[in-house]
Scaffold this active site. Sequence first.
Site, PDB file in Angstrom:
ATOM      1  CB  CYS A   1     -12.533  34.967 -27.767  1.00  0.00           C
ATOM      2  SG  CYS A   1     -13.762  33.778 -27.174  1.00  0.00           S
TER       3      CYS A   1
ATOM      4  CG  HIS B   1      -9.344  31.544 -28.973  1.00  0.00           C
ATOM      5  ND1 HIS B   1      -8.957  32.415 -27.990  1.00  0.00           N
ATOM      6  CD2 HIS B   1     -10.605  31.151 -28.652  1.00  0.00           C
ATOM      7  CE1 HIS B   1      -9.921  32.558 -27.099  1.00  0.00           C
ATOM      8  NE2 HIS B   1     -10.940  31.797 -27.477  1.00  0.00           N
TER       9      HIS B   1
ATOM     10  CD  GLU C   1      -5.450  33.063 -28.802  1.00  0.00           C
ATOM     11  OE1 GLU C   1      -5.871  33.482 -29.913  1.00  0.00           O
ATOM     12  OE2 GLU C   1      -6.143  33.087 -27.769  1.00  0.00           O
TER      13      GLU C   1
END
Lengths: 200, 270
Positions: free
Chosen positions: A77, A179, A181
């Site tokens: 990001c 992202h 994650e």
Amino acid sequence: MIAIVNYGMGNLFSIYNAMNRVGADPKIVIDPDGLKEADGIVIPGVGAFGSCMDQLSRFEGSLTQSFDEGVPMLGICIGMQVLFEESEENPGARGLGWIKGKVVRLPEGVMIPQMGWNSLTIKRPVEMLDGIYDGDMFYFVHSYYGRPTDRSVIAATTEHGVEVTAAVAKDNLFATQFHPEKSGAKGLRILENFVRFTRC
Amino acid sequence: MLARRIIPCLDCDLGVPGGRVVKGIEFKQIRYAGIPWELAGKYYEDGADEIVFLDITASHERRETMTSVIKKTSESVFVPLAVGGGIKSVKEAREVFNAGADKITVNTSALKRPQLITEISDKYGNQAVVLAIDAKRRYNLEDGRVIVQTPEGPCWFECSFYGGREFTGVDAISWARKAVSLGAGEILLTSMDRDGTYDGFDIPLTDAVAKSVRIPVIASGGCASPDHMLEVFQRTDASAALAASIFHFGEWNIADVKRYLKERGVNVRV
């Protein structure tokens, strides 16, 4: 050990937990010296480009050294955006400049920030995108995106009013605007690829 | 193009150790559904695009239970987590973000003190602040209200707070617009007329709010089948559909719902 650079921008639980899940040995690092023993380095980030760079500046020397030594690096990001030279978000603030080009704002007329799941178009079959295919969806939250001068560093794009750089790859550097994650199993796959890369 | 999201909602009663997920009907009767982090884990595996946790007890003492639920969940759930219920300050928001939440939702506290939206979004970004609106149809047309045409006749929508127990007199559509200017990044829009009824989403309400703001709107209240989700996505610009009971009580699996929608041309992540 995978070092997650903690420069005070945002919570790092998600990336820490996700790295744990894929079998890495993550460590949240608050001191630039802590990067020395890292087999891989994650540059996370939320917030604005300028304040991220302010906070990141004390790590710049160590990060550059690791980058030059070939340590695998993953920007996420804003952690991807700071790799560029500058950003329209904070004119005058200087990025790390490892990737030539500028970070620009998403075009008027689309929802800003882009927030949600969007699909990738793979531009280059890089190792970090093993197991990822055209159309796979990832979670994005951003208002700006990187536009590299040398377009050959672009590994994947997505569409949000314009073609948006979604991932770049250059030598030992890989970075995503989305992202991983927060992107379910496909996101974990990318983190797994990164961890495998650090063990080569 | 951004996918339409399917979001399961966990209404959490944190008055018991570890908390429990419950579901009310028309904001009243309560039914037990499971343990929060276990249900969240199941929904993640089934393909939920995001998970919303609402603390329906919403008292300060129980915030610690909520933060432990979120911590536990974020160890094994890798999609965005939104958390709400009783958050009244940046400090309280911080506790929830630090536990691993990506977004917080505010309702009562923002109606009482709209500046809260700005305070949290200044610190954590617009994308991290979801304004929850519980809206009820009012057929007594008054000046200064945003009037919406419905099959049941023209009405306006009144915001409720305190979990549907009290009414504010505030016009929901005007409030949505104002919240955007204050820094809200998303609206979680619940129809009180439909919640728990299994009659489907309130389409005129969802359509009116989605057309009034340029931030994502999550449709909520009344969903009993994939057809209801299909309807809300075909007839409105809702970015997401939220449901609770149909997932909790085993009527539908999220993966099946998404396949159903995709086969009918809705852009969803499968």
